[in-house]
Design an enzyme around this catalytic site. Structure first.
Site, PDB file in Angstrom:
ATOM      1  CB  SER A 294      -5.271  -4.517  -6.081  1.00 22.19           C
ATOM      2  OG  SER A 294      -6.445  -4.461  -6.822  1.00 22.19           O
ATOM      3  CG  ASP A 305      -6.365  10.392   0.637  1.00 26.20           C
ATOM      4  OD1 ASP A 305      -5.161  10.433   0.964  1.00 26.20           O
ATOM      5  OD2 ASP A 305      -6.751  10.358  -0.543  1.00 26.20           O
ATOM      6  CE  LYS A 319      -4.357  -4.266 -10.879  1.00 28.15           C
ATOM      7  NZ  LYS A 319      -5.824  -4.050 -10.938  1.00 28.15           N
TER       8      LYS A 319
END
Length: 427
Positions: A294, A305, A319
């Site tokens: 999460s 990224d 999740k």
């Protein structure tokens, strides 16, 4: 906008990235025709239970059970919250709760450990991510809802709780006995692995995690210039979405951190970095594993990224959905999945997880017998560092030997420093 954290097991709900968002009225649309045949069938089932069930059941209980079933069949994270469960969501964001200190979810209908929380009965007993919980005391967990499992786990501090677990790769279940306690957690811990190399551990994302991280970074920088940082998100089950954004923002100068997409207009959010970081240029390694879920995946995905950090370890939990908390007028509420979150490059983490840049399995360093050479420190009467510094160094060396992933993260940071300092070749 306020963001709220799920309640750890023994007191509340599973690990989620939760958002309490304002519910704005959508534009007027033609009302959909209600499925009258299904409603008539529901009324018939309701009446037959009332008339023929072996024990008398009141209308309120039947209707609440119907709502629980309606939400529970949507996905593992949507749920109907009674007043006690609704209140528990609020207090857990403050980092204090009663129980055994474990986050759970359901995987293929099986009650499963997402992650134990640091320095709690569950962590000390050695529970691991993806351990299947087969029994709670004498009650089999098959068919239990998360809330029912939580109710069984709850109890007075000091009382014992027996769990029957099945670990992946093992054929025989194991039994563990944990003693319930009031769990008070600080979500951020810090230390120096070696001079110049800092360690930051975030065990879960609470309402004050962003502030605690800033304080920890300031303390590390006060010890001297930093040549590298390890951000440890292993077994971090997630929590407050805004806290995850604050942590990622501490290491990014600009750019997107995370965005969400859903059917409601107000469920589509974008969070961007702001130029106010402590350690924007310090080399960074992020440690993840199967218990990183999460909000922890939001941080790891954003830093990966943006090419701000090297992500190391094993694949994360996967999740990637956001639950909206919807208060009801009777003091109860709904926890409803309303959106998915995406990393800056547009990756959905749901059921996929974050793949590390450098895969390093869990383990410990061991020297083959007879392979260690004699060193100055082995000679009787050798000159050495005195006092606390030496004890701290020895304790850290033992820690790195026990934690192979952490040792590899430190080695990578040292390699990055060497490469950065290497002089250019003469032309």
């Amino acid at each position: 906008m306020s963001i709220t954290l799920p309640r750890p097991l023994g007191v509340g709900l599973a690990s989620l990235a939760l958002a309490t968002l304002p519910l704005s009225a959508p534009a007027q649309e033609p009302a959909e025709t209600l499925p009258l045949d299904e409603i008539q069938t529901f009324a018939e089932v309701f009446e037959r239970i009332k008339r023929a069930y072996v024990e008398e059941v009141d209308d309120a209980t039947l209707l609440r059970n119907a709502m629980r079933g309606m939400l529970g069949e949507l996905d593992p994270h949507s749920a109907y919250l009674d007043e006690e469960a609704f209140d528990s969501l609020q207090e857990s964001t403050q980092g204090e709760f009663g129980g055994i200190g474990i986050e759970v979810g359901q995987e293929n209908g099986q009650l499963t450990v997402i992650a134990p929380i640091d320095d709690t009965p569950a962590a000390r007993a050695g529970l691991q991510p993806r351990d299947a919980i087969l029994r709670i005391e004498e009650t089999a967990t098959e068919g239990l809802s998360l809330q029912e499992a939580v109710n069984l786990m709850r109890g007075e501090p000091g009382t014992d709780l027996e769990l029957t677990l099945l670990r992946r790769g093992e054929e025989t279940p194991r039994t563990v006995i944990l003693t319930r306690e009031i769990i008070r957690t600080e979500s951020v811990r810090s230390d120096l692995l070696e001079p110049g190399y800092g360690y930051l551990r975030i065990s879960q994302f609470q309402s004050r995690t962003g502030e605690q991280l800033e304080e920890a970074l300031s303390e590390l920088e006060a010890e001297g210039p930093l040549d590298g940082l390890v951000l440890d998100l292993r077994n971090n089950p997630g929590g407050v979405l805004q806290a995850a954004v604050a942590v990622a923002d501490a290491f990014l100068e600009e750019g997107l951190i995370v965005y969400t997409e859903g059917r409601l207009p107000n469920s589509e959010l974008r969070f961007n970095a702001t130029p106010r970081q402590h350690a924007a240029e310090v080399p960074l390694v992020v440690l993840i594993n199967g218990g990183s879920a999460s909000a922890a995946e939001i941080v790891a995905g954003a830093l990966q990224d943006q090419r701000r950090a090297v992500v190391m370890g094993t694949e994360s939990f996967g999740k990637g959905s956001v639950q909206q908390i919807m208060p009801l007028g009777n003091g109860e509420g709904l926890k409803l999945t309303t959106a998915l979150y995406y990393t800056p490059s547009g990756r959905s983490i749901q059921a996929l997880g974050i793949s590390p840049d450098v895969a390093v399995a869990r383990g410990r360093l061991e020297l083959a017998e007879g392979s260690r050479q004699l060193r100055e420190a082995d000679l009787e009467g050798h000159l050495g560092r005195r006092g606390e510094a030496r004890e701290r160094s020895e304790a850290m060396s033992e820690r790195l030997q026990e934690d192979y992933q952490l040792a590899e993260a430190l080695n990578l940071l040292k390699a990055l420093k060497v490469i950065g300092q290497r002089p250019a070749a003469a032309g």
